[in-house]
Write a protein that holds these residues in place. Structure first.
Motif, PDB file in Angstrom:
ATOM      1  N   THR A  28     -15.391 -10.512  -7.658  1.00 34.18           N
ATOM      2  CA  THR A  28     -14.081  -9.941  -7.336  1.00 34.18           C
ATOM      3  C   THR A  28     -13.534  -9.240  -8.572  1.00 34.18           C
ATOM      4  OG1 THR A  28     -13.610 -11.658  -5.691  1.00 34.18           O
ATOM      5  CG2 THR A  28     -11.727 -10.432  -6.582  1.00 34.18           C
ATOM      6  N   ASN A  43      -7.265  -6.488  -5.549  1.00 34.01           N
ATOM      7  CA  ASN A  43      -8.550  -7.144  -5.776  1.00 34.01           C
ATOM      8  C   ASN A  43      -9.569  -6.727  -4.719  1.00 34.01           C
ATOM      9  OD1 ASN A  43      -7.274  -8.496  -7.841  1.00 34.01           O
ATOM     10  ND2 ASN A  43      -7.087 -10.434  -6.727  1.00 34.01           N
ATOM     11  N   VAL A  45     -13.882  -7.135  -3.503  1.00 30.56           N
ATOM     12  CA  VAL A  45     -15.174  -7.793  -3.667  1.00 30.56           C
ATOM     13  C   VAL A  45     -16.247  -6.716  -3.785  1.00 30.56           C
ATOM     14  CG1 VAL A  45     -16.885  -9.311  -2.612  1.00 30.56           C
ATOM     15  CG2 VAL A  45     -14.447  -9.828  -2.384  1.00 30.56           C
TER      16      VAL A  45
END
Length: 405
Positions: A28, A43, A45
């Motif tokens: 992340t 954020n 991934v």
């Protein structure tokens, strides 16, 4: 690890392609977008191939939700030292950063100041151009001109005149008793320029400028089309003092005509200050201008003050927002109903959840919906996400409208 932004010389209204490459798969990462005084964080991934692509990937947390290539930009929030819309945008993640300059005035344009009699404005057009479709851009109640907006339109291959109505050199200091003949003089000036196709001049305005654009189009058949953004199909009250120094209550309770024709004032719907508005002002709460405008729609003067939009020679595009803190969509609906009754070409778009501030260039922060007024604060309405989406779509629609003329 790299952060890629393309194109490398974007205009302010250019949607960016933002990709993170070479990052550890499955981790992340926090992407921070910033410009002086503004910032957002989200954020993501990292994909199995080591990338994050904002045109493909939604953040798992942060300042916006869903897949949105420009989410980090419109979701930026201001700090105490925020300074408008600076051109430098910096993106950073995991110690890697890159900066791009987003140009408000793109390269390759010619700028000409227009000072012909009582006319004042700034004209932009591409270099070595002729016979162009032309947009005349009208400001709202803030007055002056938005010449940077004209430059952005010109960069798409049009001529664009940011035309002052009031509050500029050669122009009245307030929005009171403005002759509609002024718009005819602007048309006459443009028709003598080789860069302008005189049969393809459209008037485009936001808020009070949207009302002005409809008034101009309904009065002068040389106007090929009209775009009104969060504007009004009804002539509303003028402003008899500076909005920067006058009292808000004095301004809204002084019924003066905005427009004249042949030296005579045109009818207008006056403002109505309700006890609820007075209480909000006394309590220091933000005020919706809509709350002093909408009661006027039930007054007997409405029929006389309704703009005869069926006289507009070409198509009409009306862009409204559901949560508009200004006019509200009912003011455009008056025009839409009249156009429909006369079988005139038009489109009325109402953006759900969006607020008043959709006439600004797209891809700028929309997180501030309360702004300063004359001794009060104005509540412009809308959620940041809905207003950002409406700004971008409105800009695309106006460009498509100009292309269709």
């Amino acid at each position: 690890m790299r952060i890629e932004i393309s194109p490398d010389q974007p205009a302010l209204d250019t949607e960016l392609r933002i990709r993170l490459t070479g990052f550890p798969p499955g981790e992340t990462v926090r992407l921070r977008a910033s410009q002086p005084g503004w910032a957002s964080e989200a954020n993501f991934v990292v994909d199995a191939d080591g990338t994050v692509d904002l045109a493909r990937d939604a953040p798992v947390a942060g300042s916006y939700e869903g897949v949105d290539p420009m989410g980090p930009v419109w979701s930026m929030r201001p700090a105490d030292d925020a300074v408008g819309d600076p051109p430098e945008l910096t993106l950073s993640a995991s110690g890697v950063a890159t900066t791009v300059v987003r140009h408000r005035i793109p390269a390759g344009l010619v700028r000409t100041e227009v000072t012909d009699g009582d006319l004042y404005g700034v004209l932009y057009h591409p270099e070595a151009a002729a016979n162009l479709t032309t947009a005349v851009l009208l400001c709202g109640a803030e007055g002056g001109i938005h010449e940077d907006d004209a430059a952005l339109f010109a960069a798409h291959g049009y001529a664009a005149l940011a035309l002052a109505v009031y509050g500029a050199p050669n122009r009245p200091p307030t929005m009171k008793d403005i002759p509609v003949e002024y718009f005819a003089r602007a048309l006459e000036h443009l028709s003598g320029l080789p860069v302008v196709n005189p049969g393809k001049v459209a008037f485009v305005g936001g808020s009070k400028g949207g009302e002005a654009a409809l008034v101009a189009g309904a009065t002068w058949p040389g106007i090929a089309g009209v775009v009104s953004i969060v504007g009004s199909g009804v002539m509303t009250q003028g402003i008899d003092q500076s909005i920067f120094t006058g009292s808000f209550l004095d301004i809204v309770t002084t019924p003066v005509p905005n427009w004249t024709q042949g030296g005579k004032p045109l009818p207008f719907v006056p403002n109505v200050v309700t006890p609820e508005v007075e209480k909000a002002i006394a309590d220091g709460e933000p005020v919706r201008l809509r709350d002093v405008f909408e009661p006027g729609l039930s007054l007997d003067i409405l029929a006389a003050a309704t703009i005869p939009v069926e006289r507009i020679s070409g198509p009409v595009l009306l862009l409204s927002t559901e949560d508009d803190g200004g006019y509200g969509p009912a003011f455009h609906q008056v025009a839409a109903d009249r156009l429909a009754a006369h079988g005139r070409p038009h489109e009325h778009v109402v953006y759900a959840g969006a607020g008043h501030l959709i006439a600004a260039p797209p891809y700028t922060p929309t997180t501030v919906s309360i702004g300063p007024g004359p001794g009060v604060r104005f509540r412009h309405g809308g959620t940041p996400a809905a207003t950002a989406a409406a700004r971008a779509d409105a800009h695309r629609r106006v460009l498509a409208f100009l292309a269709s003329l």
